[in-house]
Structures are given as C-alpha cells and as structure tokens.
Design a protein around this motif. Structure first.
Motif, PDB file in Angstrom:
ATOM      1  N   LEU A   1       0.831  -1.201   0.000  1.00 21.33           N
ATOM      2  CA  LEU A   1       0.000   0.000   0.000  1.00 21.33           C
ATOM      3  C   LEU A   1       0.867   1.254   0.000  1.00 21.33           C
ATOM      4  N   ARG A   2       1.968   1.222   0.732  1.00 21.51           N
ATOM      5  CA  ARG A   2       2.889   2.370   0.755  1.00 21.51           C
ATOM      6  C   ARG A   2       3.451   2.636  -0.642  1.00 21.51           C
ATOM      7  N   GLN A   3       3.801   1.573  -1.357  1.00 20.73           N
ATOM      8  CA  GLN A   3       4.347   1.729  -2.707  1.00 20.73           C
ATOM      9  C   GLN A   3       3.313   2.361  -3.636  1.00 20.73           C
ATOM     10  N   LYS A   4       2.070   1.923  -3.555  1.00 20.27           N
ATOM     11  CA  LYS A   4       1.031   2.470  -4.429  1.00 20.27           C
ATOM     12  C   LYS A   4       0.764   3.939  -4.117  1.00 20.27           C
ATOM     13  N   LEU A   5       0.827   4.306  -2.847  1.00 18.42           N
ATOM     14  CA  LEU A   5       0.615   5.711  -2.483  1.00 18.42           C
ATOM     15  C   LEU A   5       1.777   6.574  -2.964  1.00 18.42           C
ATOM     16  N   ARG A   6       2.989   6.061  -2.860  1.00 18.95           N
ATOM     17  CA  ARG A   6       4.143   6.832  -3.308  1.00 18.95           C
ATOM     18  C   ARG A   6       4.116   7.039  -4.817  1.00 18.95           C
ATOM     19  N   MET A   7       3.615   6.062  -5.539  1.00 14.97           N
ATOM     20  CA  MET A   7       3.497   6.217  -6.986  1.00 14.97           C
ATOM     21  C   MET A   7       2.533   7.337  -7.343  1.00 14.97           C
ATOM     22  N   ARG A   8       1.639   7.667  -6.414  1.00 21.25           N
ATOM     23  CA  ARG A   8       0.690   8.757  -6.633  1.00 21.25           C
ATOM     24  C   ARG A   8       1.112  10.048  -5.939  1.00 21.25           C
ATOM     25  N   GLY A   9       2.343  10.058  -5.415  1.00 26.98           N
ATOM     26  CA  GLY A   9       2.889  11.272  -4.821  1.00 26.98           C
ATOM     27  C   GLY A   9       2.562  11.476  -3.364  1.00 26.98           C
ATOM     28  N   PHE A  10       2.015  10.462  -2.686  1.00 23.96           N
ATOM     29  CA  PHE A  10       1.661  10.591  -1.273  1.00 23.96           C
ATOM     30  C   PHE A  10       2.701   9.876  -0.422  1.00 23.96           C
ATOM     31  N   ARG A  11       3.293  10.601   0.519  1.00 16.46           N
ATOM     32  CA  ARG A  11       4.264  10.010   1.442  1.00 16.46           C
ATOM     33  C   ARG A  11       3.708  10.138   2.860  1.00 16.46           C
ATOM     34  N   CYS A  12       3.407   9.006   3.448  1.00 15.14           N
ATOM     35  CA  CYS A  12       2.852   8.993   4.793  1.00 15.14           C
ATOM     36  C   CYS A  12       3.159   7.649   5.446  1.00 15.14           C
ATOM     37  N   ASN A  13       2.907   7.556   6.744  1.00 15.12           N
ATOM     38  CA  ASN A  13       3.123   6.308   7.472  1.00 15.12           C
ATOM     39  C   ASN A  13       1.812   5.545   7.592  1.00 15.12           C
ATOM     40  N   LEU A  14       1.898   4.234   7.409  1.00 17.56           N
ATOM     41  CA  LEU A  14       0.729   3.362   7.465  1.00 17.56           C
ATOM     42  C   LEU A  14       0.925   2.361   8.596  1.00 17.56           C
ATOM     43  N   VAL A  15      -0.042   2.274   9.493  1.00 11.64           N
ATOM     44  CA  VAL A  15       0.084   1.376  10.641  1.00 11.64           C
ATOM     45  C   VAL A  15      -1.228   0.624  10.834  1.00 11.64           C
ATOM     46  N   TYR A  16      -1.164  -0.713  10.730  1.00  6.27           N
ATOM     47  CA  TYR A  16      -2.304  -1.536  11.126  1.00  6.27           C
ATOM     48  C   TYR A  16      -2.235  -1.710  12.636  1.00  6.27           C
ATOM     49  N   SER A  17      -3.345  -1.436  13.295  1.00  8.06           N
ATOM     50  CA  SER A  17      -3.381  -1.447  14.752  1.00  8.06           C
ATOM     51  C   SER A  17      -4.598  -2.218  15.243  1.00  8.06           C
ATOM     52  N   CYS A  18      -4.694  -2.323  16.579  1.00  8.87           N
ATOM     53  CA  CYS A  18      -5.868  -2.953  17.216  1.00  8.87           C
ATOM     54  C   CYS A  18      -6.115  -4.349  16.646  1.00  8.87           C
ATOM     55  N   ALA A  19      -5.090  -5.196  16.716  1.00  8.25           N
ATOM     56  CA  ALA A  19      -5.187  -6.584  16.253  1.00  8.25           C
ATOM     57  C   ALA A  19      -5.613  -6.669  14.795  1.00  8.25           C
ATOM     58  N   ALA A  20      -5.051  -5.797  13.970  1.00  8.97           N
ATOM     59  CA  ALA A  20      -5.295  -5.769  12.523  1.00  8.97           C
ATOM     60  C   ALA A  20      -6.728  -5.426  12.164  1.00  8.97           C
ATOM     61  N   THR A  21      -7.465  -4.768  13.043  1.00  7.06           N
ATOM     62  CA  THR A  21      -8.830  -4.347  12.741  1.00  7.06           C
ATOM     63  C   THR A  21      -8.899  -2.885  12.296  1.00  7.06           C
ATOM     64  N   ARG A  22      -7.797  -2.165  12.377  1.00  2.00           N
ATOM     65  CA  ARG A  22      -7.758  -0.758  11.975  1.00  2.00           C
ATOM     66  C   ARG A  22      -6.495  -0.474  11.165  1.00  2.00           C
TER      67      ARG A  22
END
Length: 815
Positions: A688-709
């Motif tokens: 998902l990070r790679q796809k966002l960077r290809m569109r010019g978006f640089r941000c941090n992605l974190v799955y949390s709460c036992a992978a429910t968020r």
C-alpha cells in the motif's frame, strides 16, 4: 611521561586559578565568570607556544595547591592539546597540497598553450565559432531564477551536516571529504561535520576508530564578518558491532542507531555553536545532506601482487583484459602496471593528454563522475555514459561525447572520432580547460549553497528554536545548567495547523490555554505546579499493544502490564517518568486507564493514534501544538483520504465494504479505516505504501488494534519519532529511555526495537498482533530490520512481576 609533567602542572594551575573569580585577573573581561576550559582552549589553540606555557608553569608551580584534580576536565584539555598539534600538521599538509596544485595548474596551462599553438588560424576561428551560444544563454536564464551565493552571505554562521554512513574506498569518499573541506572555507559557513560510522577493526585503517578527525583547521578558513569558522570534521559515530566492518547489505538493522547518534550529536553541536556565535541561541543545521554510497565498482588494473589473490570479480575482469590484449596483439600499446600511487594519477592524466589520448568512463550508471572532472582538468577529452552525472558534466564542459554503455559500436565510434579528428580533439581539450572552473571547489560550493537556499525558500521547513522553560516548571538542581533548553518546533508556511487554525488563532488559543493552566496551578494544584519533565533522568515507555480479537483494549492485560512497570518506576526523587504509546485514540486510552483504576496524572505524556498526537496529563491533557505543527510538514491531508479507501482492499478479492473509513477515530493528523470483517483481504503496508508513493503521497501506514484498523498518519509522525522528539525537547538521552513491548504488536512494532533506546520484551503479554499485514513474505524478514544480537534488547519471561522487570532494567541500564 616525565618530560610532559609540566603540562599536568599547568593544567592544575588553571584549575586552581579558576577556584575563585578574583584569582583570574589575567582574563580580559573581569566581569565574566572564569572558565578554565575556555581559557585553556583560547591559550592552546589560538596562541599555542610551548615556551610561554612552560614559563607560566614555572611561575605557578610553587603556589599550586594539592586539591583533587578534575579528571574529566583534564582529559578534555589533553584532547584539545592533541588537536592543536594536529591542527599544525593539517595546516602544513594543506599548504603543501595547495602549492602542488598551483604547479599542476601552471603545467596544464602551459600544455594547453602549446597544443593551441599547433592550430592553424582557420582552425582557431572554427573552434571559436563552435562555442555554443545557446548553452550560454540557457545558463544565464537559469541564473536569473537561482540567486547565486555571494560574499553578502559571509555574515551568516551556517552549520552544515554531511552524512556518509557506508565506507567505500574510491572517488565517492574522496568527493565527500573534499566537499566538506571546501564548504568549510566558503564565506558564511561556520562549521561542517561529516558523519560516518566508527569502526575499530583490523580490517580497516586505525583512523576509522577515531571519534573525531579534523579535516581543515580554523586557520585555513577565510575570515568571516563576525569571526572565523571552526573548520570541517569527520565525526565517527558507533553503530552496530564496533569491532568489525559491516557490509552495506548487512547494515540496515543498525541504521536507526546511527540516526539516534547523529541526532544527539547535531543537537549538542547546535547548542555549542549557538553559545559561540549567537549568544546561546542554537544554530541548527542549514542542511543535512546524505550521500548515497551504492556506486559501480571502480577497477584499477594496477595495485596487485597476484591476480589469484584479487577478488573474483576483479580477477575475471583483469583476465579478460589480458586475453583481449593477446587476441588483438596490443602488446606495447596498453599499460597496466602492477602498482601505482595516488600521487602518480596526475602524471597518468598528463601523459594521456600529451599523447592525444581520450579518457573513457563507460559505466552502466555513474552517479556523479568525479574521474571525468579530474581528466578534464588535465585537458583530456572524454567519452562517458549517457546515464547519470556525466550528462550534467558534459553540458557544463562540452569537451567530449556521450554514449550508450550497452552499445559497443557506439563506444568504439566515439573513441575513433575523437582520436582521428585532430580539430575535434583540440576543441574538446580547449573547452574542458576553459570551463573546468565551473567544477572548482569554490564554484561548486557556491552552486551547492545556492541550490540549497533556493530549496529552503521554495518549501516550508521545520525550524528548531530553543526557548526558556515556563516559570511554573522549575528545573531540578542537576539540570540548572540547561534550564533554558526546551525545544520548540515551528513551521514556516501558509498552511493551517490541524486544518482549521491560522497562525494568529493558534497563537491566541495557545496563550489562552497557558493562561488557564497558570490560573489552575496558582489556585493550589500542587501536584501539577511542582511537576517538571526536567526533573526526569530517564523514561519508561509502555508500548505494549494488548488487544482482544475484536480490536478492543484488553483491560485485564493492560492493567497487569502497567502496574508492575509503575511500581518499578516508583522513585521518591521523581527521576523516572512513564509514558504511554499506543495506536488507540485518546478517549480509548483514557477509558482503559479508568478501567484499570489508574490516574492519567501517573504519566508524563500520552502518545496516541500511532504517534500522530501527544498529550500532557500535567497540563490538563493539552495537546502539544508544537508537535502537531512538526508532523504537519508535507502532510497530504484530505488529498490522501479517499485514495487510501480505494487502494487498501485487494483488487478482485474485496467487495468494497471490507475496509471503510472509521470516522469516529479520525483526526486532522490520523485517518483511520476499519477492517470490517475478520480476515478481510487488505493490502499489506509495504504494498500500500508503494502504491501511495506512486501517486505522490508520502505517509506512514500502521495496522493497529489486532489488525482491525489502519491508521494513516503523516510521514513525520510515528511512535518512534515521538520518542526522539521528547528526547530533544526534554533533554533526555535516548539511551535513558526504556520501551516496553510484547512479542508482537502493531505493524510499527519493529521500529520500537531499534535505535539507541532500550527495549524490554514482555513475553506472553500480547495475544493478538497485526504483523500478518506488515509485509510480503518474499521481501524481507524481521531479522533484516532488527539486529539479532543487540545489547539494547532484553526479554522478560511470561508471568512477570515487579521484581522481574526490575531485574531486567538493572541488566539493560547497568544499574
């Protein structure tokens, strides 16, 4: 040594003289406090004369008292003494190098004049007419936009940091070292630090184990408007195992440790320079420039004893070269001596130019092309790859041809063209010698600083400022020397903080909040008024992600984890603080504390929403607005909101409702998405990070709460970055921070295991993690990012109590 005993006596005399202010009558400013260290530095470094020092020692030795020496200060003075001697040596070597360079330039000009005299009048006219005017106009248009660095900037006191983490032995290292030296001599630059890894290994030169190496001394630097610069230095920072060389492929797990060491050095140096030139206001780096080390291998056919002893790649290439020489009977036409010295290289270039030769660099990709510049400086036409830095060099010098490195015929044709056409060869030589000044170090540094200034004017950037502590937060006696040190981050630019406040409104709200807080503390809230982060000497950070299968905080596990940690942190002197770091919202964290019968005031800070927000319970749970402004930098905000919802699910495997925005948990710096079904087909963070960077978006992605968020936060926001922020803001060494984690957790879990801070893994404390959505199995594994033998990580067995945690803390903190 006996012959140096007078130095010890002199040091003792300085220490004795500094015991009372009236004794220091020989200091020029009688109203200032006497500092033995500063006096010694001034006397030794600026007016170094062994005869005078010895004479002074003779005068004071009879009256010296016998009080105990300050060993730390004496060791420091010894180091300064050593640097003073080395400074003289470096100054002498620089003078020799400059003299040799002048001679070489004169010989180059002489050779050029001789070659140009061979041209007929028609050829001279043709050469003059072939100089490309469009290129000149293009440069002028470029300069009209880019303001060139000039002597008007000499009153600035710039601090520049270059980073070269990986050792490679070739022109790449030479370029960075020479750049540091040249920048330090540029008007307006006060200090240049080249940060690299410290290695104490028999596999490399012993100098790589020295923590500090002076590249240029202050005496080499031209005078600035308000004093001299302090030179250029190599700063070697420990990173990974100090006693062995680590290849770049294996260095990745240790990079966070290097980053933390670099941050500590930069903060300390910013304060020191500020004390020297800005009356205590820190001088933060004008630029921090990282130099990438992965360049193509440079093969030198000389410097070998036996082909069989060479590396496999070099041996194969050299053997191939020898076979080709034999195949085409080129004996006597190709030179490949077994050994040569660096001092021989200019003669090799000069010989090639004398014999009307050509320099060729056919690398598949050349990041810069320093060898092309070296060859051009001696009047050699060039043939170079069209991939990378040579393109820019060719535009500036116009002294050769560019080729496709995959096209053997094109390479051969270019070489033959330059060798066969005498007029073209001479034209390229003339252009190279005429334009090479564009790559002189002074010119290069001016261009370098001009581009940096242009970038800083074009983009908003974080600016660090140290301001005095609030009156209601007195520092402890142990930190009085730094009671005016508190980091404040502010952002230049037009954007609004948190999406709804302009700078004026933000300032008014902040003043109102602090005024309200002051009225509360004045009315008798002693618990808050007596509190100060400055009293803390270490922090325990609770970052255990304990959730049930539904993604809700497991209150029982939460309570069982926090209470023994609080007990271990119990300290009547208040030297240990406790933080909570979580992917949950503030409301959810407060509810978990209430369910565990804990008060928010037991904690120094609450880091919520995967490091995008920070709250202080001792300030009525007020958010840190400076931290909010800090993480706002280049945050795409609403632009990324809809994009994530569209990309988070897997094509063909998601019905579109598996992942949806979770509005209740969203904030201005954290967009939260709910994974609605257990086992829903969600993209892993790396994809998902790679796809966002290809569109010019640089941000941090974190799955949390036992992978429910899924929490999407700014690039500058993370739980690990929040700790670095607090380390700088509160003046707490990162090595004094202990992070408590489970055996698994949110997808940012591994970031909490690396760096200078200590990590305590509580076995059996987390049942449900999010690691399944971290990365694709075929990319890399945890051992590729987390050092397996790190002394900063300790495990506590399952069923732990306060005594087990205390024992683990003693082992990892050494107390």
């Amino acid at each position: 040594m006996a012959r140096n005993e007078w130095i010890n006596g002199y040091l003792e005399a300085i220490l004795d003289a500094g015991s009372t202010k009236k004794d220091a009558h020989w200091i020029s400013d009688a109203n200032s406090l006497f500092s033995p260290t500063k006096y010694f530095v001034e006397e030794v470094v600026n007016r170094f004369d062994e005869t005078d020092l010895h004479r002074t020692w003779i005068k004071v030795i009879a009256t010296r008292n016998s009080r105990e020496r300050n060993n730390r200060l004496e060791n420091m003075c010894w180091r300064i003494w050593h640097l003073a001697r080395k400074k003289k040596q470096i100054a002498w070597e620089d003078a020799q190098r400059l003299a040799k360079r002048r001679i070489e330039r004169e010989e180059g000009r002489k050779d050029a004049s001789e070659d140009l005299s061979e041209l007929s009048e028609g050829e001279k006219e043709k050469g003059d007419s072939n100089q490309t005017e469009p290129h000149k106009e293009k440069m002028l248009r470029h300069n009209s936009v880019l303001q060139m660095w000039s002597d008007e900037n000499k009153s600035k006191h710039l601090y520049i940091v270059l980073i070269r983490l990986i050792y490679t032995f070739g022109h790449q290292v030479k370029y960075v070292v020479e750049l540091a030296r040249a920048l330090a001599k540029t008007k307006g630059v006060y200090r240049v630090d080249l940060l690299t890894r410290q290695i104490s290994s028999p596999d490399v030169d012993s100098s790589y184990g020295e923590p500090i190496e002076m590249l240029s001394s202050p005496s080499d630097i031209d005078s600035h408007a308000e004093g001299d610069g302090c030179g250029a230095y190599i700063i070697r920072l420990p990173c990974g195992a100090p006693n062995r060389y680590i290849p770049k492929e294996s260095l990745w797990p240790h990079i966070p440790e290097f980053v933390d060491q670099a941050l500590t050095h930069i903060v300390n140096m910013a304060r020191v320079i500020g004390d020297q030139v800005e009356g205590g206001k820190p001088i933060w780096p004008y630029v921090i420039h990282g130099h990438y080390a992965d360049a193509g291998e440079t093969l030198i056919l000389g410097n070998r004893d036996d082909i069989e002893d060479m590396s496999n790649t070099s041996s194969v290439v050299l053997t191939t070269v020898l076979k080709l020489i034999d195949k085409y009977d080129l004996y006597g036409q190709v030179a490949y001596p077994k050994h040569h010295k660096q001092s021989d290289v200019p003669e090799i270039y000069r010989l090639a130019a004398k014999t009307k030769g050509v320099f060729i660099n056919p690398a598949l990709v050349e990041p810069f092309g320093l060898t092309l510049i070296e060859a051009s400086a001696y009047g050699l036409p060039t043939v170079a790859t069209k991939n990378g830095g040579p393109v820019d060099i060719h535009k500036a010098l116009s002294n050769g041809l560019l080729v496709d490195p995959h096209d053997q015929k094109a390479i051969a044709d270019a070489l033959l063209k330059l060798v066969a056409e005498k007029g073209l060869w001479l034209e390229c030589r003339k252009n190279g010698l005429k334009n090479i000044h564009r790559f002189s170090w002074p010119e290069h540094c001016r261009n370098y600083l001009s581009h940096i200034e242009h970038c800083t004017d074009s983009h908003s950037r974080a600016r660090l400022e140290i301001v005095p502590q609030r009156v209601e937060e007195p520092m402890s006696d142990s930190l009085k020397d730094v009671e005016d040190l508190s980091l404040r981050f502010s952002i230049d630019g037009e954007f609004k903080v948190n999406g709804d406040l302009d700078p004026v409104s933000r300032q008014k709200e902040l003043i109102d909040t602090l005024t309200h807080h002051h009225s509360i503390t004045s009315s008798g809230n002693a618990g808050i008024s007596n509190y100060s982060p400055g009293k803390r000497q270490r922090f325990f950070v609770i970052a255990v992600d304990c959730y049930d299968a539904n993604g809700d905080v497991s209150n029982d596990a939460f309570s069982m984890i926090i209470k023994p940690i609080l007990a271990a942190a119990s300290d009547p002197a208040g030297k240990t603080g406790v933080l909570i770091s979580t992917g949950s919202t503030l409301a959810e964290t407060m509810e978990a504390l209430r369910s565990s019968q804990l008060e928010p005031s037991d904690f120094d800070a609450l880091i919520c929403r995967s490091g995008s927000e920070m709250y202080y319970p001792w300030r009525d749970m007020v958010a840190d607005m400076d931290y909010s402004a800090h993480v706002e930098y280049r945050w795409p905000s609403d632009h990324v909101r809809s994009t994530v919802a569209r990309l988070a699910g897997l094509e063909g495997e998601s019905d579109g409702n598996d992942i949806a925005e979770y509005v209740v948990a969203c904030s201005s710096h954290c967009y939260t998405y709910k994974v609605n079904k257990p086992g829903a087909k969600a993209r892993k963070t790396d994809e998902l990070r790679q796809k966002l960077r290809m569109r010019g978006f640089r941000c941090n992605l974190v799955y949390s709460c036992a992978a429910t968020r899924l929490n999407v936060v700014p690039l500058f926001a993370s739980r690990a970055q929040a700790l670095r922020y607090l380390s700088v803001r509160w003046g707490i060494d990162l090595s004094k921070m202990v992070v408590f984690v489970g055996e698994k957790g949110d997808t940012d879990y591994e970031d909490l295991l690396v760096g200078l801070h200590k990590s305590v893994i509580l076995t059996g404390s987390v049942e449900n993690g999010s690691e399944a959505l971290l990365r694709s199995a075929e990319i890399y594994k945890r051992e590729d990012t987390v050092p397996q033998d790190s002394p900063n990580i300790v495990l506590v067995k399952e069923g732990f109590g306060t005594s087990d945690i205390t024992l683990a803390l003693n082992s990892i903190l050494g107390s």
